[in-house]
Each structure stands twice: as C-alpha cells, then as structure tokens.
Design an enzyme around this catalytic site. Structure first.
Site, mmCIF file in Angstrom:
data_model
loop_
_atom_site.group_PDB
_atom_site.id
_atom_site.type_symbol
_atom_site.label_atom_id
_atom_site.label_comp_id
_atom_site.label_asym_id
_atom_site.label_seq_id
_atom_site.Cartn_x
_atom_site.Cartn_y
_atom_site.Cartn_z
ATOM 1 N N CYS A 67 0.812 -1.226 0.000
ATOM 2 C CA CYS A 67 0.000 0.000 0.000
ATOM 3 C C CYS A 67 0.843 1.273 0.000
ATOM 4 O O CYS A 67 0.316 2.364 -0.239
ATOM 5 C CB CYS A 67 -0.946 -0.008 1.187
ATOM 6 S SG CYS A 67 -1.973 -1.499 1.265
ATOM 7 N N HIS B 27 -3.046 6.826 2.232
ATOM 8 C CA HIS B 27 -3.545 5.566 1.680
ATOM 9 C C HIS B 27 -4.951 5.332 2.210
ATOM 10 O O HIS B 27 -5.193 5.403 3.415
ATOM 11 C CB HIS B 27 -2.612 4.428 2.086
ATOM 12 C CG HIS B 27 -3.215 3.070 1.943
ATOM 13 N ND1 HIS B 27 -3.837 2.654 0.789
ATOM 14 C CD2 HIS B 27 -3.297 2.032 2.828
ATOM 15 C CE1 HIS B 27 -4.283 1.413 0.963
ATOM 16 N NE2 HIS B 27 -3.974 1.020 2.182
ATOM 17 N N ASN C 39 -10.335 -0.322 -0.678
ATOM 18 C CA ASN C 39 -8.882 -0.335 -0.491
ATOM 19 C C ASN C 39 -8.256 -0.971 -1.723
ATOM 20 O O ASN C 39 -8.348 -2.178 -1.918
ATOM 21 C CB ASN C 39 -8.533 -1.125 0.779
ATOM 22 C CG ASN C 39 -7.044 -1.163 1.060
ATOM 23 O OD1 ASN C 39 -6.226 -0.925 0.181
ATOM 24 N ND2 ASN C 39 -6.676 -1.499 2.292
#
Length: 327
Positions: free
Chosen positions: A114, A251, A281
């Site tokens: 990520c 993020h 996500n």
C-alpha cells in the site's frame, strides 16, 4: 530534499464491475451498516476474469496520455508498484514497455504494497534528480479481487481493483518534491501477507491459500501509531506546520483508520482526500485515485501543498510533501 522533477500528468482507471455492500451481504455474514460503520466503504470495483493488472495499468496510462496530450516515446524509466502482477516474471513494467513500444527505457516492478505509489514517486524523483533519467512513468496497479478470500468477511469487504499513473519530467525551476520520510517495521510482516514459496515466516506457520491474510487489529494499531509520528517527522524536516498543508492524501485503507490518523496529527478531516467510499482499499492505487478524483471535482489548484502518505504490508511506510504544479 533536493528535487529536479515535476509531476506533469496523471491518469487513472477502474473496472466497470461494481461490488456493493449489498452484494457482499449475499456472500458472507455482514450488512451495509456494519461495513460502513467500520470502514466507510460502500462500493469497490472488480476486474473481470480477462482483466489483469497489466490491462488496468495500460488503460490508466492511456487516460494520462489522452488527458494531457503526452507522448511516451522518450520515457526512460517505467516503475510499476504492484502486489498482483500478472506473472512472477516478466514484470508488469516490461509488459507496459512492449505495449507502448517505448524504445529505450529501464523497466521494473516494486513491491511495497500500500506504500508502493509513494515509493515509486520517491524512486522516480531520485532518478531524475540524480540526472540519470529525464522522464519517468510511475504506475500503481492492483487486481486484489483475484487474491481475496470471499469467504473471509474481515478482508473481502475491503479490497478493490484499479490503476493509476503519473508522469515525472525534469524541471529544475518548478520541482514537485519538497520532503520525504520513510520507515520499515519488518517484524510486523506477519500481520499482513500473501504466501508464495515459503510456508513459514520467522518460524511461524502461514495460511497458504495464496489469498490476502490480515490481522486487522494489529495493522490498525501499527498504522495509527506510526503514521502520525511519520507526519510529524516529515513536517519537522522542512520546518512546516500542519496549517501549511492544503491537502492530506493518505492511503485509503479504511476511513476509520484515516480519521484516527487525522485526529492524532491534528489534520482536519475536511482537508483529507480519499478514494475509500466508492473504490475501497486498492492498495498502492488509492492515492492516485484520490488525486484524480480531486482534480475532477476542482479541489486541487496549482501551488497547493500536498502531503501524501502510503503505508501497509511489510510493514512499511513512506510520506511525501509535494507542491502541486500540474500545468
């Protein structure tokens, strides 16, 4: 931080198929209210069986070229952040080189989960600033749906697919990059992983179904402890305050996690850009998706100071302060 590179173009792509919270109710024991309360997510995009990370990346790059009238012939480095490459090798970067017929370029993938997009930007800026390269294409692309266990309600509600691309070009007069801060906590790798060859990590047996495995509680604790400290250090390196930041783009792991990070860092949630609500996500892709969404909504202006912060599996994190001058 010395910089000689500027962000000159951005493009994104998400697949057509939508996986809503109502759809997930039919797959696992959950409901829309439970998911929204815990994650802030309502939808995520899912690649088709025929779509892989390289396909999504190519469409994001095409979007970049069309929107900003860019030619890729003189790109001399392609960096792809991904954890879901089509193959172990060749790299997605090599597939991109072949598709666009870029004649003379370095091409490689990096795996920082990520944090991959901020890693890619940092490496790309470093290559240009060191004067070894002139024009770097940084891509983030993920097809997490292909490695998600849709019987595990703790993870399947989170992940989606997408791609984003940014072009960096040499510009010593109006460079984009102001500061960087990074760190790694490899001892926490056991809390977020997907197996490949090894079946153990530091002597601990792993779940070996090749799907994403996450200890959400431990990752949450790590992120909400580590990222605020990183933000503080990042601002300190250039003698800046939170008030000097126009937009915070973390993020988009989970809206509740972002809210906690903002509270601990004293960043107003109103100054935060995310892609979490309707994209979920998407790992390395969440930041470029949030940036391009903000552009389309007219939120970003030239001269704005942005704080980008990627964090995730590894465990690893990297934050950047960027001046937005997308002319």
């Amino acid at each position: 931080m010395h910089s000689k590179s500027r962000i000159t173009a951005i493009g994104t792509y998400v697949p057509d198929q939508i996986l809503s919270n109502n759809d997930l109710e039919k797959m696992v024991h959950t409901n829309d209210e439970w998911i929204v309360q815990r994650t802030g997510m309502r939808e995520r995009r899912i690649a088709s069986e025929e779509e892989y990370s390289s396909n999504l990346a190519i469409k994001a790059i095409e979007n970049l070229c069309t929107t900003y009238k860019k030619n890729l012939e003189d790109v001399d480095c392609i960096i792809v952040a991904t954890t879901t490459a089509d193959y172990v090798f060749p790299s997605v970067a090599c597939q991109i080189q072949q598709y666009f017929n870029i004649p003379h370029t370095l091409a490689f993938d990096l795996n920082a989960t990520c944090a991959g997009f901020t890693y890619g930007l940092h490496v790309g800026n470093s290559l240009i600033t060191s004067e070894s390269h002139e024009k770097v294409l940084v891509v983030a692309t993920e097809t997490l749906s292909k490695v998600t266990d849709y019987t595990d309600r703790t993870t399947c509600i989170l992940f989606g697919d997408g791609a984003g691309a940014i072009l960096l070009e040499r510009d010593e007069n109006t460079p984009s990059f102001i500061a960087a801060h990074m760190g790694t906590n490899g001892d926490g790798g056991i809390h977020l992983y997907r197996t490949n060859l090894s079946t153990t990590m530091n002597g601990t047996p792993l779940q070996t179904n090749e799907k994403i495995v996450q200890n959400g509680r431990e990752v949450y604790k790590w992120a909400t402890r580590t990222v605020p400290k990183g933000i503080k250090n990042l601002l300190h390196t250039v003698n800046m305050q939170v008030d000097d930041i126009d937009w915070f783009i973390p993020h988009s792991a989970n809206l509740r996690m972002i809210e906690s990070i903002c509270e601990k860092s004293q960043i107003p949630i109103q100054k935060t850009l995310t892609s979490v609500e309707y994209m979920g996500n998407t790992s390395s892709v969440t930041i470029p998706l949030a940036l391009n969404l903000a552009i389309k909504e007219g939120k970003l202006n030239n001269g704005d100071t942005l704080l980008l912060y990627g964090f995730g599996g590894g465990l690893t994190h990297l934050g950047l302060i960027v001046e937005w001058n997308l002319i």
